[in-house]
Scaffold this motif. Structure first.
Motif, PDB file in Angstrom:
ATOM      1  N   ASN A 175       0.796  -1.232   0.000  1.00  0.00           N
ATOM      2  CA  ASN A 175       0.000   0.000   0.000  1.00  0.00           C
ATOM      3  C   ASN A 175       0.826   1.278   0.000  1.00  0.00           C
ATOM      4  O   ASN A 175       0.371   2.304  -0.509  1.00  0.00           O
ATOM      5  N   ALA A 176       2.019   1.207   0.577  1.00  0.00           N
ATOM      6  CA  ALA A 176       2.789   2.441   0.726  1.00  0.00           C
ATOM      7  C   ALA A 176       4.047   2.485  -0.143  1.00  0.00           C
ATOM      8  O   ALA A 176       4.384   3.541  -0.692  1.00  0.00           O
ATOM      9  N   ASP A 177       4.730   1.363  -0.289  1.00  0.00           N
ATOM     10  CA  ASP A 177       6.057   1.389  -0.914  1.00  0.00           C
ATOM     11  C   ASP A 177       6.073   1.040  -2.397  1.00  0.00           C
ATOM     12  O   ASP A 177       6.875   1.592  -3.154  1.00  0.00           O
ATOM     13  N   ILE A 178       5.227   0.104  -2.803  1.00  0.00           N
ATOM     14  CA  ILE A 178       5.315  -0.382  -4.181  1.00  0.00           C
ATOM     15  C   ILE A 178       4.898   0.717  -5.165  1.00  0.00           C
ATOM     16  O   ILE A 178       3.951   1.465  -4.932  1.00  0.00           O
ATOM     17  N   LYS A 179       5.645   0.812  -6.255  1.00  0.00           N
ATOM     18  CA  LYS A 179       5.357   1.802  -7.296  1.00  0.00           C
ATOM     19  C   LYS A 179       5.351   1.094  -8.651  1.00  0.00           C
ATOM     20  O   LYS A 179       6.259   0.327  -8.966  1.00  0.00           O
ATOM     21  N   PHE A 180       4.318   1.373  -9.433  1.00  0.00           N
ATOM     22  CA  PHE A 180       4.171   0.749 -10.745  1.00  0.00           C
ATOM     23  C   PHE A 180       4.490   1.751 -11.843  1.00  0.00           C
ATOM     24  O   PHE A 180       4.423   2.963 -11.634  1.00  0.00           O
ATOM     25  N   PRO A 181       4.795   1.264 -13.032  1.00  0.00           N
ATOM     26  CA  PRO A 181       5.162   2.178 -14.123  1.00  0.00           C
ATOM     27  C   PRO A 181       3.939   2.912 -14.691  1.00  0.00           C
ATOM     28  O   PRO A 181       2.789   2.598 -14.380  1.00  0.00           O
ATOM     29  N   PRO A 192      -1.028   6.164 -15.386  1.00  0.00           N
ATOM     30  CA  PRO A 192      -0.324   5.527 -14.265  1.00  0.00           C
ATOM     31  C   PRO A 192      -1.021   4.229 -13.858  1.00  0.00           C
ATOM     32  O   PRO A 192      -2.251   4.163 -13.814  1.00  0.00           O
ATOM     33  N   ILE A 193      -0.238   3.204 -13.587  1.00  0.00           N
ATOM     34  CA  ILE A 193      -0.787   1.965 -13.027  1.00  0.00           C
ATOM     35  C   ILE A 193      -0.779   2.102 -11.509  1.00  0.00           C
ATOM     36  O   ILE A 193       0.270   2.357 -10.908  1.00  0.00           O
ATOM     37  N   THR A 194      -1.943   1.955 -10.907  1.00  0.00           N
ATOM     38  CA  THR A 194      -2.063   1.944  -9.451  1.00  0.00           C
ATOM     39  C   THR A 194      -2.992   0.791  -9.078  1.00  0.00           C
ATOM     40  O   THR A 194      -3.647   0.192  -9.936  1.00  0.00           O
ATOM     41  N   HIS A 195      -3.065   0.497  -7.780  1.00  0.00           N
ATOM     42  CA  HIS A 195      -4.021  -0.526  -7.354  1.00  0.00           C
ATOM     43  C   HIS A 195      -5.437  -0.124  -7.770  1.00  0.00           C
ATOM     44  O   HIS A 195      -6.242  -0.966  -8.165  1.00  0.00           O
ATOM     45  N   GLY A 196      -5.724   1.163  -7.672  1.00  0.00           N
ATOM     46  CA  GLY A 196      -7.059   1.641  -8.009  1.00  0.00           C
ATOM     47  C   GLY A 196      -7.357   1.625  -9.493  1.00  0.00           C
ATOM     48  O   GLY A 196      -8.480   1.320  -9.906  1.00  0.00           O
ATOM     49  N   SER A 197      -6.367   1.922 -10.327  1.00  0.00           N
ATOM     50  CA  SER A 197      -6.608   2.029 -11.771  1.00  0.00           C
ATOM     51  C   SER A 197      -6.472   0.698 -12.502  1.00  0.00           C
ATOM     52  O   SER A 197      -6.931   0.559 -13.634  1.00  0.00           O
ATOM     53  N   TYR A 198      -5.841  -0.276 -11.885  1.00  0.00           N
ATOM     54  CA  TYR A 198      -5.521  -1.509 -12.599  1.00  0.00           C
ATOM     55  C   TYR A 198      -6.774  -2.219 -13.120  1.00  0.00           C
ATOM     56  O   TYR A 198      -6.802  -2.691 -14.259  1.00  0.00           O
ATOM     57  N   SER A 199      -7.825  -2.272 -12.297  1.00  0.00           N
ATOM     58  CA  SER A 199      -9.048  -2.967 -12.729  1.00  0.00           C
ATOM     59  C   SER A 199      -9.633  -2.326 -13.979  1.00  0.00           C
ATOM     60  O   SER A 199     -10.015  -3.020 -14.928  1.00  0.00           O
TER      61      SER A 199
END
Length: 598
Positions: A175-181, A192-199
Motif C-alpha cells: 500500500n505504501a512502498d510499491i510503485k508501478f510504471p 499511471p498503473i495503481t491498485h485503483g486504476s488496474y481494474s
C-alpha cells in the motif's frame, strides 16, 4: 465535486437516528470509558456465584454494544469527509477505546474455561437468567480441549502482536512502498498503473493497453518475489504455530473452527469445482471466440465480451428496478426496502473527501445504513441491491435477536447480498431492452461466477496446499510458490487459455492470503445465494419462509445450521453443484444470444 456541507440533505444518511449529535457521542464516550475501567472488578471472581458470572456477562454485552455504537458512528461520520479532522479524532479515540476494552475483558473466556465443569453446569441451571448465554457457553466450551493453562494462554496472547510482522510488512509494502510504471494511453496520454486504476485498465477495450498494464504490474511484483515469498511463508509459519499450540490438527482446522465451519465444507467446494472445470474451460473458449483473438491471454479475462450498454439510471429509477427485481421476496421485504429508501438510510452521491466504494453498516439499536457513490451505471444498480441485501439481513437479525446473538458470522455475510443480485439479474434477463442488453447482462453474471466461484476456489486451493507444505517443513521459496500457482491456473483455465508467465506472480498481490482461510467463504456464500434464489424463484414450498428464518437468525445457530433453514446444506456438494449447473445454463443462453445478434 460538491463539498459535504453542500450535499442535498435528502441524498445523505441520517446518522442522528444512531446518535443524536456529537455532544451525545462525547457523553456516551465518557460513560463507556469509565465502565471499561471498572470491568476488571470481575477478574478472578467469576466462580464466586452464578449471579456474579451472570452480571459479568451482562456488563460485557452492554459495554460491547456501547463501544460498537461509538466506533461505528465516528467512523461513518469520518467517511462522509475523510479530511475532517474532528471526526478523524473521534474515530481514533473510539478505536483506542475498543483496543482497551479487548485488553480489559480478555480474562473472561480463560476464567470460564478454568471453572470446574460441574460448578459451571450448576451455575448455568440456576434460573437467574443466565440461560440467555447458553449459546455463548456452547461456543466457549467447544474450545476447552484447545485451551492451555492460564500461564500459557497469557504467553500466547502476549505473542500475537509480535507475530503480526509478516502481515504488516506486506500491507506497508503493497500500500505504501510499491510503485508501478506509467503506460501510454490510446491518444498518447500518460496512464499511471495503481491498485485503483488496474481494474479499469484491464477492462479497457484497447488490447495493447491491457497487455501493457498487465506486464507493467507484474514486472514489479517479479522484482520482489523473494521478499514477498519470505513474508507469505512467515505468515503461514505463524498460522501453523498457533494451530499446533492450540492442539488443532492443522492451520485450516484452527481457522475454520473460529466460524464453526466443518472442514468438509472446504473439501466439498474444491472437489465439486474441480469436477466441473470443463465449464470454465468452455467459458474461456467462448470468450476467445467472442473477442476474436488467436490466443486468449490472462489480460483478456476482464474486458467485457459485450460492450457496456450506453444507458444511465437516475437513483429513483435504480430504486424502482431493485424493488421490481426483489418482488419474489414478498411484501414485507419490499416494505422494509421502501422504508430504507424513504427514511435516509442511504448516503447516495460522491462528495469531496467522501470514502470511495460502497458498504452497509450500522450499530445495534438503530436501523442499518448504506454508503454509495452512485454514478448511474448498471453496476451501481447492482451495488444498491447488494448493499440493501446486507442492510435488511442486519435489520431482520437485529429485530429478532438480542445483541448477544445479532451479529452474523462472516461465513454467511455475503449470502443475502448476493441473493439479491441473483434475483435482480434474473428479473432483468426476463425483460431486456434488446439483444445487446441481454448479452451484456449475461456477460455480467458469467463474470460473477468466474471471479467469485472459480477464482476464489482456486485461491482457496493454492492457500491450502501452501499451508500443508509449510506444516510439513517444505521450503516455500518464490520459485516453488510460483510453480504451484501456475499449475493451478493451467488446470483451472484449460487448453483455450494462454497462461502468461506474469500470472505466476499473482499470488504475491492477494492481501486476503494474510488472513488465512478466508477466501473460500466468497465461493461458498455465492453458491448458497444462487441455490436460495433458485428455490425462491421456483416457488419451492417453504423456501421463502426458510430464507426469512435465516435472515432472522443472527448467530443464534451455527452458520451451517442457519443455511439448512433455507434448504441449503453446505456440508454437502449439492449447493455448489447446483450453482455450477446454472453457470452451464447461462453459457448456453449466452451462446444462443450471441448467435442471434444483428
Amino acid at each position: 465535486m460538491v463539498k459535504r456541507k453542500d450535499a442535498a440533505e435528502k441524498d445523505t444518511w441520517r446518522l442522528e437516528d444512531m446518535v443524536a449529535d456529537d455532544g451525545t457521542w462525547e457523553r456516551l464516550f465518557r460513560e463507556a470509558s469509565e465502565k471499561v475501567s471498572g470491568f476488571e472488578k470481575y477478574k478472578e471472581r467469576l466462580k464466586e456465584s452464578p449471579d456474579t458470572l451472570y452480571c459479568c456477562l451482562l456488563m460485557e454485552d452492554e459495554l460491547s454494544k456501547n463501544i460498537e455504537l461509538l466506533y461505528v458512528y465516528a467512523r461513518m461520520r469520518s467517511d462522509e469527509d475523510t479530511a475532517d479532522q474532528k471526526y478523524q479524532d473521534m474515530f481514533s479515540r473510539a478505536q483506542s477505546l475498543s483496543f482497551l476494552w479487548a485488553e480489559r475483558s480478555s480474562f473472561l473466556i480463560p476464567e470460564i474455561l478454568a471453572m470446574d465443569s460441574a460448578v459451571l453446569e450448576e451455575y448455568r441451571s440456576s434460573g437467574n437468567g443466565i440461560s440467555h448465554f447458553d449459546r455463548v457457553f456452547e461456543q466457549i466450551l467447544a474450545k476447552r480441549s484447545h485451551t492451555l493453562s492460564k500461564e500459557m494462554e497469557e504467553l500466547l496472547a502476549q505473542s500475537y502482536e509480535a507475530t503480526q510482522g509478516a502481515s504488516q510488512i506486506f500491507t506497508m509494502f503493497n500500500n505504501a512502498d510499491i510503485k508501478f510504471p506509467v503506460i501510454t494511453g490510446e491518444h498518447g496520454e500518460a496512464l499511471p498503473i495503481t491498485h485503483g486504476s488496474y481494474s479499469s485498465l484491464m477492462e479497457n477495450q484497447d488490447r495493447r493497453i491491457r497487455r501493457d498494464a498487465f506486464e507493467g504490474l507484474y514486472q514489479v511484483y517479479k522484482q520482489y518475489s523473494n521478499t514477498l515469498a519470505a513474508a507469505f511463508a512467515a505468515n503461514i509459519k505463524q498460522a501453523v504455530f498457533y494451530a499446533k499450540a492450540k492442539k488443532y490438527a492443522s492451520s485450516r482446522q484452527y481457522y475454520l473452527a473460529e466460524n464453526e465451519v466443518p472442514e468438509a465444507v472446504y473439501d466439498n467446494l474444491v472437489q465439486t469445482v474441480r469436477e466441473n472445470l470443463h465449464l470454465l474451460h468452455r467459458y474461456t473458449g467462448i470468450r476467445k471466440r467472442v473477442l476474436g483473438v488467436d490466443e486468449l491471454h490472462m489480460y483478456d479475462l476482464y474486458v467485457p465480451m459485450v460492450a457496456a450498454v450506453d444507458r444511465h439510471y437516475t437513483f429513483d429509477e435504480a430504486k424502482e428496478i431493485v424493488k421490481k427485481g426483489l418482488e419474489p421476496l414478498g411484501s414485507e421485504y419490499l416494505q422494509l426496502l421502501q422504508e430504507g429508501f424513504d427514511n435516509r438510510w442511504i448516503d447516495v452521491y460522491e462528495n469531496e473527501g467522501k470514502r470511495s466504494g460502497a458498504y452497509s453498516w450500522g450499530a445495534y439499536g438503530s436501523h442499518p445504513y448504506v454508503l454509495l457513490n452512485f454514478h448511474g451505471t448498471l453496476n451501481d444498480v447492482f451495488t444498491l441491491a447488494h448493499e440493501m441485501g446486507h442492510s435488511l439481513h442486519s435489520w431482520y437479525s437485529d429485530h429478532n435477536q438480542p445483541f448477544t446473538y445479532a451479529g452474523y458470522k462472516i461465513f454467511v455475510a455475503e449470502v443475502a447480498s448476493t441473493c439479491n443480485e441473483a434475483l435482480l439479474i434474473r428479473h432483468l434477463l426476463k425483460n431486456p431492452s434488446g439483444s445487446e442488453e441481454k448479452a451484456y447482462l449475461l456477460n455480467h453474471f458469467l463474470e460473477s461466477f468466474r471471479g467469485t466461484l472459480f477464482r476464489q476456489t482456486m485461491f482457496a486451493e493454492f492457500e491450502y496446499m501452501a499451508h500443508i507444505k509449510g506444516a510439513e517443513g517444505e521450503s516455500l521459496t518464490a520459485q516453488r510458490l510460483c510453480q504451484l500457482y501456475r499449475q493451478l491456473n493451467e488446470e483451472y483455465f484449460g487448453p483455450e487459455m494462454t497462461v502468461d508467465n506474469q500470472i505466476d506472480y499473482e499470488w504475491e498481490r492477494i492481501p486476503h492470503f494474510y488472513t488465512p482461510f478466508y477466501v473460500y467463504q466468497y465461493a461458498t456464500g455465492f453458491s448458497a445465494a444462487v441455490a436460495i434464489s433458485s428455490k425462491i424463484i421456483r416457488g419451492e414450498e417453504g423456501a421463502l419462509e426458510g430464507y426469512k428464518k435465516f435472515l432472522r437468525g443472527g448467530c443464534s445457530m451455527k452458520p451451517i445450521e442457519l443455511l439448512r433453514l433455507c434448504g441449503v446444506d453446505m456440508s454437502s456438494p449439492e449447493p455448489v453443484r447446483e450453482a455450477l449447473t446454472f453457470f452451464g445454463a447461462l453459457l448456453d443462453e449466452f451462446e444462443k444470444c450471441w448467435q442471434q445478434r444483428p
